[in-house]
Write a protein that holds these residues in place. Structure first.
Motif, PDB file in Angstrom:
ATOM      1  N   GLU A 275       0.765  -1.494  -0.154  1.00 37.63           N
ATOM      2  CA  GLU A 275       0.248   0.396   0.028  1.00 37.63           C
ATOM      3  C   GLU A 275       1.088   1.640  -0.146  1.00 37.63           C
ATOM      4  O   GLU A 275       2.277   1.227   0.608  1.00 37.63           O
ATOM      5  CB  GLU A 275      -1.266   0.180   1.153  1.00 37.63           C
ATOM      6  CG  GLU A 275      -1.553  -0.968   1.459  1.00 37.63           C
ATOM      7  CD  GLU A 275      -2.939  -1.062   0.075  1.00 37.63           C
ATOM      8  OE1 GLU A 275      -3.308   0.618  -0.344  1.00 37.63           O
ATOM      9  OE2 GLU A 275      -3.995  -1.718  -0.105  1.00 37.63           O
ATOM     10  N   SER A 279       4.802   1.798  -0.698  1.00 34.75           N
ATOM     11  CA  SER A 279       4.964   1.176  -1.860  1.00 34.75           C
ATOM     12  C   SER A 279       6.539   0.717  -1.736  1.00 34.75           C
ATOM     13  O   SER A 279       7.050   1.909  -3.063  1.00 34.75           O
ATOM     14  CB  SER A 279       4.854   1.917  -2.400  1.00 34.75           C
ATOM     15  OG  SER A 279       3.355   2.887  -2.546  1.00 34.75           O
ATOM     16  N   ASP A 305      -2.339   7.230 -11.519  1.00 34.68           N
ATOM     17  CA  ASP A 305      -2.904   7.501  -9.905  1.00 34.68           C
ATOM     18  C   ASP A 305      -1.511   9.236  -9.322  1.00 34.68           C
ATOM     19  O   ASP A 305      -0.971   9.185 -10.275  1.00 34.68           O
ATOM     20  CB  ASP A 305      -2.362   6.801  -8.744  1.00 34.68           C
ATOM     21  CG  ASP A 305      -3.699   7.270  -8.056  1.00 34.68           C
ATOM     22  OD1 ASP A 305      -3.150   7.605  -7.254  1.00 34.68           O
ATOM     23  OD2 ASP A 305      -4.120   6.238  -7.159  1.00 34.68           O
ATOM     24  N   THR A 309       1.958   4.466  -6.688  1.00 28.45           N
ATOM     25  CA  THR A 309       1.580   3.183  -6.465  1.00 28.45           C
ATOM     26  C   THR A 309       2.301   1.935  -7.200  1.00 28.45           C
ATOM     27  O   THR A 309       1.719   1.422  -8.199  1.00 28.45           O
ATOM     28  CB  THR A 309      -0.363   3.048  -6.537  1.00 28.45           C
ATOM     29  OG1 THR A 309      -0.445   3.311  -7.330  1.00 28.45           O
ATOM     30  CG2 THR A 309      -0.826   3.380  -5.392  1.00 28.45           C
ATOM     31  N   ARG A 311       2.628  -1.110  -6.168  1.00 23.26           N
ATOM     32  CA  ARG A 311       1.979  -2.392  -5.746  1.00 23.26           C
ATOM     33  C   ARG A 311       2.493  -3.615  -5.481  1.00 23.26           C
ATOM     34  O   ARG A 311       2.657  -4.069  -6.809  1.00 23.26           O
ATOM     35  CB  ARG A 311       0.494  -2.999  -6.461  1.00 23.26           C
ATOM     36  CG  ARG A 311      -0.339  -1.591  -6.436  1.00 23.26           C
ATOM     37  CD  ARG A 311      -0.945  -1.617  -5.446  1.00 23.26           C
ATOM     38  NE  ARG A 311      -2.897  -0.186  -5.181  1.00 23.26           N
ATOM     39  CZ  ARG A 311      -2.972   0.265  -4.285  1.00 23.26           C
ATOM     40  NH1 ARG A 311      -2.661  -0.462  -3.143  1.00 23.26           N
ATOM     41  NH2 ARG A 311      -3.909   0.180  -4.287  1.00 23.26           N
ATOM     42  N   ASP A 330      -3.270   1.456  -9.873  1.00 21.96           N
ATOM     43  CA  ASP A 330      -3.578   2.666  -9.042  1.00 21.96           C
ATOM     44  C   ASP A 330      -4.462   2.551  -7.813  1.00 21.96           C
ATOM     45  O   ASP A 330      -5.327   1.123  -7.631  1.00 21.96           O
ATOM     46  CB  ASP A 330      -4.470   3.542 -10.018  1.00 21.96           C
ATOM     47  CG  ASP A 330      -5.410   3.953 -10.309  1.00 21.96           C
ATOM     48  OD1 ASP A 330      -6.384   2.066  -9.936  1.00 21.96           O
ATOM     49  OD2 ASP A 330      -6.693   4.958 -10.341  1.00 21.96           O
ATOM     50  N   ARG A 331      -5.387   3.437  -7.084  1.00 23.66           N
ATOM     51  CA  ARG A 331      -5.410   3.403  -5.479  1.00 23.66           C
ATOM     52  C   ARG A 331      -7.521   2.931  -5.506  1.00 23.66           C
ATOM     53  O   ARG A 331      -7.997   3.012  -4.970  1.00 23.66           O
ATOM     54  CB  ARG A 331      -5.278   4.530  -5.424  1.00 23.66           C
ATOM     55  CG  ARG A 331      -4.779   4.464  -4.264  1.00 23.66           C
ATOM     56  CD  ARG A 331      -3.771   5.440  -3.630  1.00 23.66           C
ATOM     57  NE  ARG A 331      -4.284   7.371  -5.014  1.00 23.66           N
ATOM     58  CZ  ARG A 331      -4.178   8.213  -3.879  1.00 23.66           C
ATOM     59  NH1 ARG A 331      -4.360   8.813  -2.626  1.00 23.66           N
ATOM     60  NH2 ARG A 331      -4.346   9.233  -5.036  1.00 23.66           N
ATOM     61  N   THR A 332      -7.532   3.647  -7.043  1.00 25.05           N
ATOM     62  CA  THR A 332      -8.854   2.896  -7.215  1.00 25.05           C
ATOM     63  C   THR A 332      -9.531   1.486  -7.899  1.00 25.05           C
ATOM     64  O   THR A 332     -10.337   0.463  -8.131  1.00 25.05           O
ATOM     65  CB  THR A 332      -9.827   3.322  -8.447  1.00 25.05           C
ATOM     66  OG1 THR A 332      -9.300   3.723  -9.570  1.00 25.05           O
ATOM     67  CG2 THR A 332      -9.600   5.287  -7.843  1.00 25.05           C
TER      68      THR A 332
ATOM     69  N   GLY B 400      -8.030   5.462  -0.280  1.00 22.31           N
ATOM     70  CA  GLY B 400      -8.219   4.376   0.410  1.00 22.31           C
ATOM     71  C   GLY B 400      -7.752   3.839   1.347  1.00 22.31           C
ATOM     72  O   GLY B 400      -7.586   2.614   1.345  1.00 22.31           O
ATOM     73  N   GLY B 405      -9.823  -0.286  -1.909  1.00 22.71           N
ATOM     74  CA  GLY B 405      -9.611   1.282  -2.854  1.00 22.71           C
ATOM     75  C   GLY B 405      -9.556   2.853  -2.332  1.00 22.71           C
ATOM     76  O   GLY B 405     -10.858   2.780  -1.457  1.00 22.71           O
ATOM     77  N   VAL B 406      -9.852   3.523  -3.531  1.00 22.14           N
ATOM     78  CA  VAL B 406     -10.579   5.103  -3.135  1.00 22.14           C
ATOM     79  C   VAL B 406     -11.435   5.564  -3.198  1.00 22.14           C
ATOM     80  O   VAL B 406     -12.169   4.167  -3.915  1.00 22.14           O
ATOM     81  CB  VAL B 406      -9.722   5.756  -4.297  1.00 22.14           C
ATOM     82  CG1 VAL B 406      -9.834   7.294  -4.043  1.00 22.14           C
ATOM     83  CG2 VAL B 406      -8.373   6.004  -3.586  1.00 22.14           C
TER      84      VAL B 406
END
Lengths: 521, 757
Positions: A275, A279, A305, A309, A311, A330-332, B400, B405-406
């Motif tokens: 995370e 990272s 992002d 990220t 990961r 990315d974070r989504t 997130g 996640g966000v």
């Protein structure tokens, strides 16, 4: 209430009376206790290296004991060896049963229970075993044998009894052992060990160590670790010599979501921290897990992002460097960069390069030295599972040439496989296994040829989630079944010829649904 | 209006309806005239364990004697309480002894049951909105706690069988489960309108301010027919304050620990011609920055534990309630009510993984119109209610931190319903029929995602509930049944894209129950009920969410077979002491419980996998003594077991302590308001395997309040209060990994104008 008490209450005034009443209640009920973290369940001692368990049968056909009707002694014993590979390793002996002249005999252990095992290439021998009393007669013996070329878990050779000077034979079977991390998918997990012993008996030892509900097991070097991932953020080292109890537990940083661990040597333990803002590849001390340093990886992230990220997920040590799989999402969890391996120089603890893989979501990494002598990495690229986004089959199993640090070819294309590669394991250069998940999350366990990418056969099809599979070094395939109703682990014998079918060895019921599995080779 | 009576001892303590006495007088069979049915009605609605009705609002109160000596004693009490907490961190968790005490208290109360009963009956003129002949219910009279620094969840801790799951302290997310149910299985009504959303999930009690409430009735096991027999895990009927005919105004101000402030204002008017009006508003704000013990993400190791400050735990809430009531309008009584909530709060996450930036903004609006026409003939009651709701939840998780996640997710809910309830007296039967139509539509958008529109879903339900109440000698029966038709529809977006389209789901289901009451003589009644209930899967369970929860349209409702049997009654002893007692055994078997199970990738799928058995005993006791003293105690002992046949088979259910208890002392001497409340929660498992090291330890929490009327005149009064919650500063958790505040102190000021005091 008596008048006297009432008068007393009235005259004392409200606060005093109230205190009196309260005290009457409080006296028996107490003031309560604090929430305290559970008592520690760590041994606090240094973890022993991962060893082996061997079942041996010693036969001395010419040995005669007074009172026995006929000659011949047979002794069954168990050796727990604290170590593996070439060298001399301490071992603990347990005598199981004995016969004299074919008849059961009374057995008494007169020894310290200790010996040692020496391995040098194919040569396998023990130090002095015993003394052990069989029907009142004491014996000591030494075993000398050779590891089978076709089955690395089988040893055969001679036994020499030192009191009588008689020779005999012995056969020894190393147990196939798998460590499992189970979870209730709610709040907790536990570690279990499954053993396949002589004669095909499968046994399980449950609840050896407590873990989180998101536990991943890894054997690396001679260590066995539990990585407690999302929201748990810690690492546990298990001690094989203490029945796999936790030797130590260390935080990897709150919110770090550790994903993999690699024990390089007794100085360095690497942990991928998935995370942001971590990272990175954290460097820990193998003794206690204290933090030593960080190797940033965020400069390698290519997804859009705002916060890098990369990961980092799974790792492998090959060719003198570390390869770290970067999922680059990315974070989504909807925008992906190209899957890649970061190459890390463990001497400098710096990124030394990148291997681009194409595809998305690198996961399991296996290493294999081919018949051509070249070391290769096999990297599963899962693509995108249906969920936040539609299913995308953009990967498979990529082959990376270690020496060149470059993508070589596909060992399996996920389009050909018919779904996302959820897990895979290599048996050898011409045989691998993969769990392929389709758009409806139906999983198929398939055998494939990593050289050609050709699917050979389907071993099973299930609607259950199959998180990992493993093949140990002696060719036993372990397939977890995390069913709610009947969680189990099923074992198969990998065929000698890739064209033959796998031989089911049986299944063993588990206490908890298995989530992560690791062969204890 | 409520009729209250003075007891013979002149203490001013009134006893609300003790209807079992009415039943006791009718040992040779119940008559069936309207008047007598009215008595049966009274029988049916209260049984029950109630709150401290022993200290009613109608009690004349005087100024307190606030002398220097008194202040000194108060200070000493507080100091003693505070000092007692020091140096006690290593205490053994409170456990068996405390619970045994609570149970013994109940047993002692039972022993007194054989004593001479002196009936003191004060029948309410007003029938509660929901009544049930046979159900065991607990009534919490909320105005008795007006102005206190409490949440609704805090009040419900006194209810036997109720388990509150508080996730962060005052004003924060809190849910309730009853008799070992899940929180989702409990139906919560506000003024008769269901608060359980079709989307799924439990009802959050925290946005319901106490200042707006009149009464909370907790049907602990079986939901009443008048509420539609819904609720596999019981039903909580919350009633907001009604406009009064007497003009009043009230202002409450409290401030204290964690920068907590609460301001509430209430205005009640009754124009000479026109409807009675009530307007209440409340502002609540708190930083919630308490300290707690953090394990540094290493639960097995204590050497790295440290005290930390809870961050991102602030909350600001604004509520408005407006109600109007016209008694002579449109040939009957017409009520209009509107409630608005605006709340902004941080989502602090779990311990060891504190979220710094995740926030939730909630906006809610509810409007409701009820018409009760004047009726005659065989009709006993007839009402028609129309309601509408609008909700918007905006979840922002830019880092997130609290999910996968966000998220920048907006959930819009629109809905409404129409319900009509009629009671009809026909020959020997009182019949009840309830028809309800509801529709709810949900739309989800997540702007953090490329495909922001995550689709929507809707649910339409139509239900018919009927009940027949009749008696045979000393025994009264109440069979009831509910027929429900449910239609769920998924609204896909971007055809063929996510979430995956699925077929509509529809289902027709019949449920029912049988209740009975037996007059045992005197004020004692034996009551029991058994029935089958269900909980329909939520829309999220059926159709999935933004991608991590895969929908399962094949889900069937959770089904529960519930039963309860118990006795209740009241007695007077030592001439000046009055006791109400209740002892109930309960059991349930719940099948097809929905469990979220992983299926690959990062997704889980809800499945009907789980099954459980729950049995237990509840005891409740209320004693009213001389000198305006009331003691209330409740205890629950329960045994839960997973009988799923799966891997946790035979294990106790997580989060259900075997023992719980409550003791409260309330004393109103000479203008003072003194309370001491003690809550006991036994040790309970947090995982499905009851891992000993993961159990939440047993705990005893003490709350105390001292109030006094510092000014009193013909126009109004001013009361000053000091409230201490968690007096001994215990480190606690209701839910694993969600720390709760330690000791909190609040200064409370209440200014009342007009009305009775």
């Amino acid at each position: 209430m008596s008048r006297a008490v009432r008068r007393a209450l009235d005259s004392a005034g409200p606060p005093v009376g109230f205190v009196m009443l309260s005290a009457m209640l409080l006296a028996p009920l107490g003031c309560g206790g604090d929430f305290l973290p559970p008592p520690g369940e760590v041994t606090g001692t240094e973890s022993a290296p991962l060893g082996q368990v061997v079942d041996a049968v010693v036969e001395l056909p010419f040995l005669t004991v007074a009172g026995a009707s006929s000659a011949g002694a047979r002794l069954e014993l168990e050796l727990r060896i604290d170590g593996a590979g070439d060298g001399q390793h301490p071992a603990r002996v347990r005598y199981l049963e004995a016969t004299l002249g074919g008849q059961p005999a009374v057995l008494e252990d007169l020894s310290t229970g200790l010996t040692d095992v020496r391995v040098a290439g194919e040569s396998w021998s023990t130090g002095r075993i015993g003394p052990v009393s069989i029907e009142g007669a004491g014996f000591e013996f030494i075993l000398r044998g050779t590891i089978s070329a076709t089955d690395r878990f089988f040893v055969e050779g001679t036994s020499w009894e030192s009191q009588s000077g008689l020779d005999g034979t012995f056969r020894a079977w190393r147990r196939h052992r798998f460590a499992l991390a189970g979870t209730d998918f709610f709040a907790s997990g536990r570690v279990a060990i499954v053993e396949l012993g002589r004669g095909g008996a499968i046994s399980v030892r449950n609840n050896l160590s407590q873990a989180s509900s998101d536990p991943v097991l890894r054997q690396t070097g001679h260590g066995l670790f539990v990585i407690n991932r999302f929201s748990h953020d810690n690492l546990q080292r298990l001690d094989p010599a203490a029945n796999f109890a936790t030797s130590w537990q260390a935080s990897t940083g709150q919110g770090s979501n550790p994903h993999d661990v690699l024990l390089l040597d007794e100085r360095k333990l690497y942990v991928t921290r998935f995370e942001p803002p971590f990272s990175d590849l954290a460097v820990l001390l193998p003794q206690g897990g204290s933090f030593r340093g960080s190797i940033p990886l965020d400069q390698l992230a290519e997804n859009p992002d705002d916060v890098p990220t990369p990961r980092p997920d799974r790792m492998a040590h090959a060719g003198g460097v570390l390869f770290v799989g970067l999922q680059d999402v990315d974070r989504t969890f909807t925008q992906y960069g190209e899957a890649k391996l970061a190459v890390v120089d463990p001497e400098l603890d710096e990124v030394a390069g990148v291997v681009r893989l194409g595809g998305k979501s690198p996961g399991t990494i296996e290493t294999l030295v081919g018949t051509d002598g070249r070391e290769r990495l096999y990297v599963a690229l899962a693509g995108i599972f249906p969920g936040l986004l539609p299913q995308e089959l953009s990967g498979g199993i990529a082959v990376v040439d270690v020496a060149n640090r470059a993508f070589e070819r596909w060992a399996l294309d996920d389009d050909d496989a018919g779904g996302n590669i959820n897990a895979f394991a290599l048996a050898r250069e011409d045989l691998g296994y993969a769990v392929v998940s389709d758009a409806q999350y139906v999983s198929r366990l398939v055998a494939f040829d990593p050289r050609s990418g050709e699917l050979r056969r389907t071993l099973l099809e299930t609607s259950q989630f199959v998180p990992e599979i493993e093949v140990d070094s002696a060719g036993v395939l372990a397939v977890p079944d995390p069913s709610f109703v009947a969680p189990q682990l099923c074992l198969y014998r990998v065929p000698a010829s890739a064209d033959e079918n796998e031989q089911p060895l049986g299944c063993v019921a588990l206490e908890l649904p298995p989530f992560s599995i690791e062969p204890l080779d | 209006m409520r009729a209250t009576g003075q007891r013979g001892d002149g203490s001013g303590l009134s006893v609300s309806a003790v209807p079992t006495a009415a039943l006791g007088r009718r040992q040779n069979g119940l008559g069936l005239t309207r008047r007598e049915w009215a008595q049966v009605n009274e029988l049916s609605h209260t049984p029950a364990s109630g709150d401290d009705r022993s200290a009613p609002r109608g009690v004349p109160r005087s100024r307190c004697d606030l002398t220097i000596r008194t202040i000194g004693v108060l200070a000493l009490v507080l100091w003693t309480a505070a000092a007692a907490s020091f140096g006690q961190t290593d205490e053994e968790p409170a456990g068996v002894a405390e619970a045994d005490e609570a149970v013994e208290a109940s047993a002692r109360a039972e022993d007194r049951a054989g004593q001479q009963i002196e009936e003191q009956i004060d029948v309410r003129a007003e029938r509660p909105p929901l009544d049930d002949l046979a159900a065991f219910a607990t009534v919490v009279d909320v105005p008795r706690h007006e102005g206190r620094a409490l949440d609704l969840g805090d009040l419900l801790r006194r209810v036997p069988g109720a388990r509150i799951h508080d996730y962060g302290g005052l004003g924060r997310f809190a849910t309730v489960s009853l008799r070992g149910s899940t929180a989702e299985q409990v139906t919560v009504l506000v003024d008769g309108v269901p608060q359980n959303r079709a989307l799924g999930g439990p009802v959050d009690l925290s946005p319901i301010p106490l200042g707006h409430l009149e009464r909370v009735t907790v049907f602990r096991g079986l939901a009443p027919a008048a509420a539609g027999l819904s609720g596999i895990g019981g039903l909580i009927d919350i009633r907001t304050r009604e406009p009064d005919d007497v003009p009043t105004a009230r202002f409450d101000l409290s401030a204290g620990s964690l920068s907590t402030q609460r301001f509430a204002a209430s205005w009640n008017a009754k124009p000479a011609r026109g409807p009675a009006l009530l307007l209440t508003a409340e502002l609540f704000a708190s930083d919630g920055d308490f300290t707690y013990l953090d394990t540094n993400s290493t639960p097995l190791v204590s050497t790295d534990d440290a005290r930390k400050t809870r961050v991102n735990n602030d909350v600001t809430t604004r509520h408005v309630l407006a109600r109007a009531r016209g008694d002579e309008l449109t040939h009957g009584r017409l009520e209009l009510s509107a409630r608005v909530l605006d709340r902004d709060r941080g989502i602090p996450g779990v311990d060891g993984l504190a979220a710094q930036a995740a926030r939730l903004e909630e906006g809610r609006g509810d409007v409701q119109l009820t018409w009760m026409p004047r009726i005659g003939g065989k009709w006993d009651t007839l009402s028609l209610t129309v309601d509408g709701l609008v909700r918007r939840d905006e979840l922002r998780d830019p880092l997130g931190e609290v999910g996968i996640g966000v998220q920048d997710q907006t959930t819009d809910v629109r809905g409404g319903g129409l319900a009509t309830l009629g009671r009809l007296v026909l020959a020997d039967h009182r019949l009840l029929a309830r028809v309800e139509l509801r529709h709810e539509r949900v739309r989800v958008e997540d702007r953090a995602l490329t495909l922001a529109d995550r689709g929507g879903a809707s649910r339409s339900t139509a239900s018919l509930t009927v009940e027949d109440l009749f008696s045979m000698g000393r025994v009264s029966f109440a069979p009831a049944a509910r027929l429900e038709r449910r239609e769920d529809r998924f609204t896909a977006v971007s055809a063929g894209r996510l979430p995956p389209p699925t077929d509509d789901v529809s289902e027709t289901r019949l449920t029912g129950k049988l209740g009975l009451a037996v007059a045992l003589g005197g004020s004692w009644t034996l009551r029991g009920s058994a029935g089958r209930f269900h909980r329909a899967p939520g829309l999220m369970e059926l159709f999935g969410d933004r991608g991590t929860i895969a929908g399962n349209p094949r889900l069937t409702p959770e089904r529960g077979l519930n039963a309860e049997l118990g006795v209740s009654g009241s007695l007077v002893f030592a001439r000046e002491w009055h006791a109400d007692v209740e002892l109930v055994a309960f059991g349930s078997r719940v099948e097809d419980m929905i469990l979220w199970w992983p299926r690959g990738g990062s997704t889980v799928v809800p499945s009907n996998l789980d099954k459980a058995r729950l049995v237990g005993l509840e005891a409740w006791l209320r004693i009213q003594g001389p000198g305006r003293l009331a003691i209330e105690a409740s205890a629950t002992v329960q045994d839960t077991e997973d009988i799923s046949g799966g891997f946790p088979d035979g294990q106790p259910l997580p989060g259900r302590p075997e023992r719980e208890g409550f003791v409260g002392v309330h004393w109103l001497p000479r203008g003072w308001d003194l309370r001491w409340e003690l809550t006991y929660v036994g040790e309970n498992p947090t995982d499905r395997f009851d891992t000993p090291a993961l159990r939440l330890p047993a705990r005893v929490l003490h709350d105390a309040r001292i109030g006094c009327i510092v000014h009193q005149s013909a126009r109004g009064e001013l009361e000053l209060g000091l409230e201490a919650l968690n007096v001994f500063d215990r480190e606690t958790r209701d839910v694993a990994r969600f720390p709760l505040p330690g000791r909190m102190l609040f200064l409370e000021l209440a200014w009342r104008l007009g009305g009775e005091r």
